[in-house]
Design a protein around this motif. Structure first.
Motif, PDB file in Angstrom:
ATOM      1  N   PHE A 151      -6.452  10.184   4.782  1.00 30.28           N
ATOM      2  CA  PHE A 151      -5.150  10.483   4.179  1.00 30.28           C
ATOM      3  C   PHE A 151      -5.163  10.237   2.676  1.00 30.28           C
ATOM      4  O   PHE A 151      -5.931   9.429   2.158  1.00 30.28           O
ATOM      5  CB  PHE A 151      -4.053   9.652   4.848  1.00 30.28           C
ATOM      6  N   GLY A 152      -4.261  10.923   1.997  1.00 30.00           N
ATOM      7  CA  GLY A 152      -4.212  10.844   0.545  1.00 30.00           C
ATOM      8  C   GLY A 152      -3.475   9.634   0.026  1.00 30.00           C
ATOM      9  O   GLY A 152      -3.827   9.102  -1.026  1.00 30.00           O
ATOM     10  N   LEU A 153      -2.439   9.186   0.741  1.00 25.97           N
ATOM     11  CA  LEU A 153      -1.571   8.121   0.245  1.00 25.97           C
ATOM     12  C   LEU A 153      -1.408   7.050   1.322  1.00 25.97           C
ATOM     13  O   LEU A 153      -1.221   7.377   2.502  1.00 25.97           O
ATOM     14  CB  LEU A 153      -0.204   8.684  -0.132  1.00 25.97           C
ATOM     15  N   ILE A 154      -1.444   5.795   0.915  1.00 27.21           N
ATOM     16  CA  ILE A 154      -1.388   4.673   1.865  1.00 27.21           C
ATOM     17  C   ILE A 154      -0.195   3.778   1.532  1.00 27.21           C
ATOM     18  O   ILE A 154       0.034   3.436   0.362  1.00 27.21           O
ATOM     19  CB  ILE A 154      -2.676   3.837   1.815  1.00 27.21           C
ATOM     20  N   VAL A 155       0.536   3.383   2.575  1.00 29.30           N
ATOM     21  CA  VAL A 155       1.633   2.425   2.428  1.00 29.30           C
ATOM     22  C   VAL A 155       1.263   1.161   3.207  1.00 29.30           C
ATOM     23  O   VAL A 155       1.382   1.114   4.434  1.00 29.30           O
ATOM     24  CB  VAL A 155       2.965   3.007   2.967  1.00 29.30           C
ATOM     25  N   PRO A 156       0.785   0.098   2.518  1.00 27.60           N
ATOM     26  CA  PRO A 156       0.462  -1.158   3.211  1.00 27.60           C
ATOM     27  C   PRO A 156       1.741  -1.925   3.552  1.00 27.60           C
ATOM     28  O   PRO A 156       2.613  -2.091   2.693  1.00 27.60           O
ATOM     29  CB  PRO A 156      -0.384  -1.924   2.202  1.00 27.60           C
ATOM     30  N   VAL A 157       1.845  -2.383   4.791  1.00 21.75           N
ATOM     31  CA  VAL A 157       3.071  -3.035   5.265  1.00 21.75           C
ATOM     32  C   VAL A 157       2.715  -4.311   6.021  1.00 21.75           C
ATOM     33  O   VAL A 157       1.785  -4.327   6.829  1.00 21.75           O
ATOM     34  CB  VAL A 157       3.860  -2.100   6.217  1.00 21.75           C
ATOM     35  N   PHE A 158       3.459  -5.379   5.755  1.00 19.30           N
ATOM     36  CA  PHE A 158       3.402  -6.580   6.588  1.00 19.30           C
ATOM     37  C   PHE A 158       4.809  -6.858   7.092  1.00 19.30           C
ATOM     38  O   PHE A 158       5.753  -6.923   6.303  1.00 19.30           O
ATOM     39  CB  PHE A 158       2.890  -7.790   5.813  1.00 19.30           C
ATOM     40  N   VAL A 159       4.925  -7.022   8.407  1.00 20.83           N
ATOM     41  CA  VAL A 159       6.220  -7.294   9.036  1.00 20.83           C
ATOM     42  C   VAL A 159       6.217  -8.718   9.573  1.00 20.83           C
ATOM     43  O   VAL A 159       5.352  -9.089  10.369  1.00 20.83           O
ATOM     44  CB  VAL A 159       6.508  -6.305  10.182  1.00 20.83           C
ATOM     45  N   LEU A 160       7.166  -9.517   9.129  1.00 21.95           N
ATOM     46  CA  LEU A 160       7.353 -10.853   9.687  1.00 21.95           C
ATOM     47  C   LEU A 160       8.267 -10.715  10.902  1.00 21.95           C
ATOM     48  O   LEU A 160       9.487 -10.637  10.773  1.00 21.95           O
ATOM     49  CB  LEU A 160       7.963 -11.790   8.650  1.00 21.95           C
ATOM     50  N   ASP A 161       7.646 -10.643  12.063  1.00 20.17           N
ATOM     51  CA  ASP A 161       8.376 -10.416  13.314  1.00 20.17           C
ATOM     52  C   ASP A 161       8.477 -11.735  14.058  1.00 20.17           C
ATOM     53  O   ASP A 161       7.493 -12.249  14.583  1.00 20.17           O
ATOM     54  CB  ASP A 161       7.637  -9.373  14.162  1.00 20.17           C
ATOM     55  N   GLU A 162       9.672 -12.293  14.089  1.00 28.64           N
ATOM     56  CA  GLU A 162       9.892 -13.586  14.750  1.00 28.64           C
ATOM     57  C   GLU A 162      10.637 -13.392  16.063  1.00 28.64           C
ATOM     58  O   GLU A 162      11.561 -14.126  16.405  1.00 28.64           O
ATOM     59  CB  GLU A 162      10.653 -14.506  13.804  1.00 28.64           C
ATOM     60  N   SER A 163      10.191 -12.398  16.810  1.00 31.47           N
ATOM     61  CA  SER A 163      10.814 -12.047  18.078  1.00 31.47           C
ATOM     62  C   SER A 163      10.781 -13.208  19.055  1.00 31.47           C
ATOM     63  O   SER A 163       9.819 -13.989  19.093  1.00 31.47           O
ATOM     64  CB  SER A 163      10.083 -10.840  18.687  1.00 31.47           C
TER      65      SER A 163
END
Length: 494
Positions: free
Chosen positions: A38-50
């Motif tokens: 892919f041409g474009l990357i969106v790095p994501v971190f989710v703090l999931d305190e389920s």
């Protein structure tokens, strides 16, 4: 700078990189695959305190995560990218991010924690785009490590031999020089707003003296270890008073700031140069134990809560609030145990030999459940890895698939004299005892009054008297084993 064109021929095509325990840019197979396609990357971190995650982050882990995310964000900015932080339900957040960015795929690292595996499955069903998983935290593919009959290994030795018979782990990948991102990145939370750092009073004051979270800190730790400590690792790793005895890489490996592949290849090359076969054999065995723990958890998701040997569920564990508090605070009156527990509180880490001693004391001498000890370690360790923590506590409790027999009880006095003979470790963390001669340091209750007086020490005032008699505690544990475990085994076999 021209945007990279993906193989699909769409220069603006977007992929989301969902980060968990893989907070690095080098040797990141999921990131490399996303950049390749892919041409474009969106790095994501989710703090999931389920609430579904019983093993939510402990205080020490939250401290580490804050600093690791800050370091990762800075590394991404140097590569013309940004780290998107979101807090809440991973499924809804990632589904919304796919819609908002028009992402055509989501990439992530493979995990072995049961709740994260289930969460990844739920995300895959919800986001409406392909989800690509890559191995980022183990040396070997668990599916490839099988017995001759096609089953799973339950004992470390055969598992390690099977791993060593596999082709070498893949060569590490370099970090990308740039990570193209959309011109308009999604909104991100402010890291400080997450409140991951402790409030006043700040109990983490000693962490900074030992740790530098992040990929750069991990690389520095690895290079220092290979330069000065690999040669004698087989012996020095059992000496808690030697600050140079171990690699200190466990939290960096847990958070994925360095990959096991990177460590494996760098250590093997250093060992070949130094002709340090003994050090390599011991150190590579520790890396394989890390893989084995992940392997066990993958196929035994109940491992953090239930003994893998069912008969051990019948042990009559004691509820000892006062004793548990003394153990947690390093006030048991047993010097090597207290030194370990104080090191844990001060630095969020404990030497591995002392982990075994303190755990054995809790489970065997105090007859307090290994699950209670496991939970305390999970809250206070910066390397609180669910798989390694659970496997190690089951090992010491004799109830796992690959365990120390329950009737093998570590004598903490003997262990202290053997592994801390000059008392350097105990004197550092239990300074009340620093004036005691070596002969009495690990058993001050046996010292003559004249010796105690010369050291300016009054037991019960300056340092606690032992909370239990070691011989009686050992006998109590063995009696419980004979009555409730060995008998249950015989009944099951009848």
């Amino acid at each position: 700078m021209a945007r990279k064109t993906s193989r699909s021929g769409l220069p603006g095509s977007v992929a989301i990189l969902w980060l968990r325990h893989d907070l690095r840019l080098s040797d990141h197979r999921a990131l490399a695959a996303a950049l390749d396609e892919f041409g474009l990357i969106v790095p994501v971190f989710v703090l999931d305190e389920s609430d579904e995650n019983r093993w939510a982050l402990g205080g020490a882990s939250r401290w580490w995560l804050h600093h690791s995310l800050a370091a990762l964000g800075a590394a991404l900015r140097k590569r013309q990218s940004e780290l998107v932080l979101r807090r809440g339900d991973s499924v809804s957040i990632l589904r919304d991010l796919v819609r908002e960015t028009g992402a055509a795929a989501l990439f992530c690292g493979e995990t072995h924690e049961p709740w994260l595996r289930s969460l990844t499955d739920a995300v895959e069903k919800a986001v409406g785009v392909p989800v690509h998983r890559r191995r980022v935290s183990t040396l070997f593919d668990a599916e490839a490590i099988r017995t001759k009959s096609g089953g799973q290994y339950s004992v470390y030795g055969p598992f390690a031999r099977a791993c060593r018979a596999q082709p070498e782990p893949e060569d590490p990948l370099p970090a990308p020089q740039s990570i193209p991102s959309p011109k308009r990145m999604p909104r991100s939370d402010a890291l400080d707003d997450w409140g991951l750092l402790p409030k006043k009073p700040d109990w983490s004051g000693g962490f900074d003296t030992m740790w530098t979270p992040g990929e750069a800190g991990a690389d520095k730790k690895l290079k220092s270890f290979l330069k000065d400590r690999l040669d004698g690792y087989g012996a020095s790793r059992n000496v808690p008073g030697d600050p140079q005895g171990t690699s200190m890489l466990s939290p960096h490996l847990h958070w994925g700031e360095i990959s096991p592949n990177q460590v494996w290849h760098a250590a093997k090359q250093a060992a070949d140069r130094k002709k340090a076969k003994s050090g390599w054999d011991s150190f590579s065995g520790e890396l394989l134990w890390h893989d084995f723990s992940a392997y066990l958890l993958r196929y035994n998701p109940e491992m953090p809560e239930k003994p893998l040997r069912a008969a051990y569920a019948k042990l009559p564990w004691r509820r000892d609030k006062a004793g548990m508090r003394a153990w947690q605070q390093g006030r048991t009156g047993i010097p090597i145990v207290d030194a370990g527990m104080r090191q844990l509180w001060r630095h969020g880490w404990m030497h591995n030999r002392v982990r075994m001693i303190t755990a054995s004391f809790l489970v065997k001498h105090m007859l307090v459940s290994w699950q209670d000890g496991e939970a305390w370690f999970f809250d206070t360790l910066v390397d609180a890895d669910l798989a390694t923590n659970a496997a190690s506590w089951q090992w010491i409790g004799g109830c796992g698939t690959d365990s120390q027999p329950f009737f093998r009880v570590f004598n903490p006095v003997t262990q202290g004299k053997t592994h801390d003979p000059d008392g350097r470790y105990v004197r550092h963390y239990v300074p009340e005892l620093k004036a005691l001669p070596d002969r009495w340091l690990h058993c001050p209750w046996q010292a003559p009054q004249s010796v105690l007086g010369k050291a300016g020490l009054v037991l019960g005032r300056d340092y606690p008297k032992p909370i239990l008699d070691l011989d009686r505690g050992r006998d109590r544990a063995l009696d419980a084993y004979r009555k409730h475990v060995r008998g249950a085994k015989k009944g099951a076999d009848a």
